[in-house]
Design a protein around this motif. Structure first.
Motif, short mmCIF file in Angstrom:
data_model
loop_
_atom_site.label_atom_id
_atom_site.label_comp_id
_atom_site.label_asym_id
_atom_site.label_seq_id
_atom_site.Cartn_x
_atom_site.Cartn_y
_atom_site.Cartn_z
N TYR A 346 0.82 -1.21 0.00
CA TYR A 346 0.00 0.00 0.00
C TYR A 346 0.85 1.26 0.00
O TYR A 346 0.37 2.34 0.34
CB TYR A 346 -0.93 -0.02 1.22
CG TYR A 346 -1.73 -1.30 1.31
CD1 TYR A 346 -2.90 -1.47 0.57
CD2 TYR A 346 -1.29 -2.36 2.10
CE1 TYR A 346 -3.62 -2.65 0.63
CE2 TYR A 346 -1.99 -3.55 2.17
CZ TYR A 346 -3.15 -3.69 1.43
OH TYR A 346 -3.85 -4.86 1.49
N ARG A 349 -0.44 4.41 -1.77
CA ARG A 349 -1.54 5.14 -1.13
C ARG A 349 -1.12 5.73 0.21
O ARG A 349 -1.77 6.64 0.71
CB ARG A 349 -2.75 4.21 -0.94
CG ARG A 349 -3.32 3.68 -2.26
CD ARG A 349 -4.59 2.90 -2.04
NE ARG A 349 -5.69 3.75 -1.56
CZ ARG A 349 -6.91 3.31 -1.28
NH1 ARG A 349 -7.17 2.01 -1.42
NH2 ARG A 349 -7.85 4.13 -0.85
N TYR A 489 -16.18 3.87 7.97
CA TYR A 489 -15.23 4.18 6.89
C TYR A 489 -15.85 5.10 5.83
O TYR A 489 -15.79 4.84 4.63
CB TYR A 489 -14.74 2.89 6.21
CG TYR A 489 -14.45 1.74 7.14
CD1 TYR A 489 -13.45 1.84 8.11
CD2 TYR A 489 -15.17 0.54 7.06
CE1 TYR A 489 -13.18 0.79 8.97
CE2 TYR A 489 -14.90 -0.51 7.91
CZ TYR A 489 -13.92 -0.38 8.87
OH TYR A 489 -13.65 -1.43 9.72
N ASP A 490 -16.42 6.19 6.29
CA ASP A 490 -17.10 7.09 5.36
C ASP A 490 -16.50 8.49 5.33
O ASP A 490 -17.11 9.42 4.80
CB ASP A 490 -18.59 7.19 5.71
CG ASP A 490 -18.82 7.65 7.15
OD1 ASP A 490 -17.83 7.86 7.88
OD2 ASP A 490 -19.99 7.78 7.54
N SER A 493 -14.43 8.57 1.57
CA SER A 493 -15.28 8.26 0.42
C SER A 493 -16.44 7.41 0.88
O SER A 493 -16.37 6.74 1.92
CB SER A 493 -14.49 7.52 -0.66
OG SER A 493 -15.34 7.11 -1.73
N LYS A 495 -17.75 5.42 -1.57
CA LYS A 495 -17.74 4.44 -2.65
C LYS A 495 -16.62 3.44 -2.41
O LYS A 495 -15.64 3.72 -1.75
CB LYS A 495 -17.53 5.13 -4.00
CG LYS A 495 -18.65 6.12 -4.38
CD LYS A 495 -18.38 6.77 -5.72
CE LYS A 495 -19.49 7.73 -6.10
NZ LYS A 495 -19.23 8.40 -7.40
N GLY A 496 -16.78 2.27 -3.02
CA GLY A 496 -15.77 1.24 -2.88
C GLY A 496 -16.06 0.30 -1.72
O GLY A 496 -17.02 0.49 -0.95
N SER A 497 -15.22 -0.72 -1.58
CA SER A 497 -15.39 -1.69 -0.51
C SER A 497 -15.03 -1.08 0.84
O SER A 497 -14.39 -0.03 0.91
CB SER A 497 -14.50 -2.91 -0.77
OG SER A 497 -13.13 -2.55 -0.65
N ASP A 498 -15.43 -1.76 1.90
CA ASP A 498 -15.06 -1.30 3.24
C ASP A 498 -13.54 -1.15 3.36
O ASP A 498 -13.05 -0.17 3.93
CB ASP A 498 -15.56 -2.29 4.30
CG ASP A 498 -17.04 -2.13 4.60
OD1 ASP A 498 -17.67 -1.19 4.04
OD2 ASP A 498 -17.59 -2.93 5.37
N ASP A 500 -11.25 -0.68 0.99
CA ASP A 500 -10.74 0.44 0.19
C ASP A 500 -10.99 1.77 0.91
O ASP A 500 -10.12 2.65 0.94
CB ASP A 500 -11.40 0.46 -1.19
CG ASP A 500 -10.87 -0.62 -2.10
OD1 ASP A 500 -9.76 -1.12 -1.84
OD2 ASP A 500 -11.56 -0.98 -3.07
N ARG A 501 -12.18 1.92 1.48
CA ARG A 501 -12.51 3.16 2.18
C ARG A 501 -11.72 3.29 3.48
O ARG A 501 -11.34 4.38 3.89
CB ARG A 501 -14.02 3.23 2.44
CG ARG A 501 -14.82 3.44 1.15
CD ARG A 501 -16.30 3.59 1.39
NE ARG A 501 -16.95 2.32 1.66
CZ ARG A 501 -17.52 1.98 2.80
NH1 ARG A 501 -17.53 2.83 3.81
NH2 ARG A 501 -18.09 0.80 2.95
N GLY A 504 -8.43 4.49 2.59
CA GLY A 504 -8.57 5.91 2.30
C GLY A 504 -8.53 6.76 3.55
O GLY A 504 -7.98 7.87 3.56
#
Length: 696
Positions: A346, A349, A489-490, A493, A495-498, A500-501, A504
């Motif tokens: 990762y 990111r 996990y909001d 974002s 959008k995307g899977s848990d 991925d968020r 993020g």
């Protein structure tokens, strides 16, 4: 007419249809055997309907077990798992059917009394099983309003949940009509089918009532259903006393065995892991927990398995590693898994964490002392574990906290030695009053969100304070815990899977770390500042049928990154020696040249900063929700759940994913389990009358 919990049964002494609605007429045969005449259609009696409903639950959960629980390869273990689980469902079904039959015999047809009896049963069970589920939520909702408000919310939730059972019964009675019956059956079966997939690894009382309510709705809808043709004839034959009585007796024996006899360790842990298995969380008290066996403690580790309250302080190592006016910055990131930093997958990111890792001493086998923030941070600062500390309710009903615990935290010790101690809190409970994060001379709650404060305003405050320290030389310790990575996990974002968020949200913290490291690299204060970056625990994303954290002690929620960098730079290297968050208190005291209290259960990591590779002897343990774990140097890991009374044993060298429970091997289990219990027996809270609480 007589009724059981609202399910009707015809009384031969009465007009069977008198005073009944159309739906009640359809359901009136719910608790009576099929008519003696071969011409009459067989109908499902009330007791049979209740038993069938719980059998449906057993079948649904058998499917859930096959889908969600990683079962051992041995077919015998798989068969036992399903047999015990089916026995538990059968036991509840048989008990309910017996109560139903008793009501038919002695209830005298008083429908209101039937509902009252069912309500009383549900409320009694709810009072036993539900308070632990609702206590934490009640404390949060009533914070600041006092204990009476907490109790009112807690018991209000218990009552509402328990009364869902008689409400389900009434709904099923209403739906027991030819054109609605299958809708009622489907609605009742739905909770039984999804029970294993919601609120996983937690809320056992709620899971029981989800099954209880669903089974009651299904049974009330099914009772009185006419069984056509061949099926009806089969049911009539099976309903003969000569068959029915022996069959129920045999089923009762099997169900009793499943309740009374403790299953093998691998089976009991698997049952406890599946949320749809509604009885295992409450059966532990019926079984004798494995007796404590004396274990052979290595001579080098003996001091850690004896009480240390009167142990001598551990002097700081010499020569010192820090310059004059040292600054130590400790940053922890909530729910930061070790693999996000150490796997390098990762890095694109999380570029700051990647760069910091490559410039630091990185411990690739670091663990948290708990899978929940309060457990980990209280252990980090006090040098003691959760069960050693005193956790009691706040006077205003704000929950259970270590505010009365008298253990000196290491920031207290630094402050007494003339070090300025500063913290910026992103949650209201991360201040001295609550006892988890305690001992700081300067504490500031930075308000910046409905629940938690984001990393940016916290880092703004930290950099301003460091700029001030640059103008006013002197030793300084600064601590911040970032809460951005947190379910749901909001923040970064929607959008995307848990996962991925979640990454993020970690990236949001990474960006703030970039600001800090850039500032330290270009200012004079950076030449006297050590930086430590770690986490309070990890995060689960489906491993062990679990998500998020706090509910288990598996490595996905215990393994964390740990990066240490000295002011003038540190020779980058990886250290695989097992370490713990509890080691950071002694390490920070050591960096300031201060001794570590003898009661601290961690060891300083500064020798690694000198390029050495010492062997540490204090054990790696963790606690959470009355679970305890121990990792041995040979890679064996034992987990004991003192509430559900389950034991697990894993060989992390051959099974790092903890998928093969070896606890049935008594010989391999004896030493790890003995050491675990000896450790926590030696280090326990000795306050008179104190009982370690179940704290969510």
């Amino acid at each position: 007419m007589s009724s059981e919990g609202g399910i009707t049964a015809a009384d031969p002494a009465e007009n069977p249809d008198a005073g009944l609605t159309q739906g009640e007429t359809t359901a009136r045969a719910a608790a009576e055997p099929a008519a003696a005449s071969g011409e009459a259609a067989a109908r499902v009696s009330g007791p049979a309907a209740f038993l069938i409903a719980w059998i449906v639950g057993a079948v649904a959960n058998a499917i859930a077990i096959a889908v969600t629980v990683a079962m051992p390869a041995r077919y015998s273990t798989r068969a036992l798992h399903h047999a015990f689980d089916a026995g538990h469902f059968l036991a509840v079904g048989l008990l309910g059917a017996a109560l139903c039959e008793a009501w038919i015999r002695w209830g005298k047809g008083r429908r209101a009394l039937g509902y009252a009896a069912l309500s009383a049963i549900a409320l009694g069970i709810g009072a036993l099983l539900l308070p632990d589920d609702f206590e934490n939520a009640a404390e949060r909702m009533a914070e600041g309003y006092g204990q009476r408000a907490v109790d009112a919310l807690l018991w209000g939730n218990v009552v509402v949940t328990a009364l869902g059972v008689p409400i389900a019964c009434a709904a099923g009675r209403w739906l027991a009509r030819p054109w609605l019956r299958w809708a009622g059956i489907a609605l009742g079966a739905a909770p039984l089918a999804v029970n294993a997939f919601v609120l996983q690894n937690d809320y056992p009382g709620t899971h029981f009532f989800l099954a209880f309510g669903g089974a009651t709705l299904l049974a009330a809808s099914l009772a009185g259903a006419e069984l056509p043709g061949a099926l009806g004839r089969v049911v009539r034959r099976l309903d003969k006393r000569s068959i029915r009585v022996p069959a129920r007796a045999l089923a009762a024996v099997g169900a009793s065995v499943a309740i009374v006899v403790p299953p093998p360790a691998t089976v009991s842990s698997g049952l406890a892991r599946n949320s749809g298995s509604v009885l295992p969380p409450f059966l532990g008290e019926l079984h004798t927990f494995r007796a404590l066996q004396a274990a052979d403690v290595p001579v080098d580790a003996m001091e850690w398995f004896t009480p240390r309250k009167n142990a001598d302080d551990v002097p700081a190592t010499t020569p010192g590693l820090m310059p004059a006016h040292p600054v130590v910055i400790l940053l922890s990131v909530d729910a930061l898994r070790a693999d996000l930093v150490h796997s390098r997958r990762y890095d694109d990111r999380l570029p700051t964490l990647a760069a910091l890792r490559d410039r630091s001493l990185q411990f690739t086998n670091a663990r948290a002392p708990g899978s929940q923030t309060v457990y980990s941070l209280s252990t980090l600062f006090s040098g003691t574990y959760f069960s050693q500390q005193t956790w009691t309710a706040l006077p205003d009903g704000g929950g259970v906290w270590p505010h009365e615990d008298t253990t000196k935290r290491f920031p207290d010790l630094l402050r007494a030695a003339g070090v300025t101690t500063v913290t910026y809190a992103g949650a209201v409970w991360m201040v001295n009053r609550y006892g988890v994060v305690r001992g700081f001379a300067e504490e500031t709650f930075v308000k910046g969100g409905p629940k938690y404060t984001k990393a940016r305003p916290l880092m703004d405050a930290a950099i301003r304070r460091l700029q001030q320290a640059q103008r006013q030389p002197g030793p300084l310790f600064l601590f911040i815990h970032f809460l951005d990575p947190h379910a749901p996990y909001d923040l970064s974002s929607v959008k995307g899977s848990d996962f991925d968020r979640y990454v993020g949200e970690v990236a949001m913290v990474d960006a703030e770390l970039a600001r800090l490291t850039a500032w330290l690299d270009t200012t004079p204060l950076g030449k006297r500042a050590a930086l430590i970056v770690t986490a309070d625990h990890g995060e689960a994303f489906g491993e062990h049928n679990s998500t998020r954290h706090a509910t288990t002690l598996y490595d996905e929620v215990l393994r964390i990154p740990m990066l240490l960098r000295l002011p003038e730079g540190t020779t980058p290297r990886e250290v695989s020696e097992p370490v713990s968050l509890i080691d950071l208190g002694p390490t920070i005291l050591d960096l300031f040249g201060k001794p570590t209290p003898g009661y601290f259960l961690g060891q300083s990591l500064t020798p690694y900063l000198r390029g050495q590779s010492p062997e540490l002897h204090r054990p790696i343990v963790a606690e959470g929700r009355l679970k305890q774990s121990l990792v041995l140097p040979d890679g064996m890991k034992v987990i004991a759940d003192n509430r559900a009374r389950t034991i697990e044993l894993y060989d992390l060298k051959t099974d790092p994913g903890e998928t093969k429970n070896l606890a049935d091997d008594a010989e391999r289990l004896e030493r790890p389990l003995g050491l675990l219990r000896q450790f926590f027996t030696a280090h326990k809270n000795e306050r008179p009358g104190y009982k370690v609480p179940y704290r969510r």
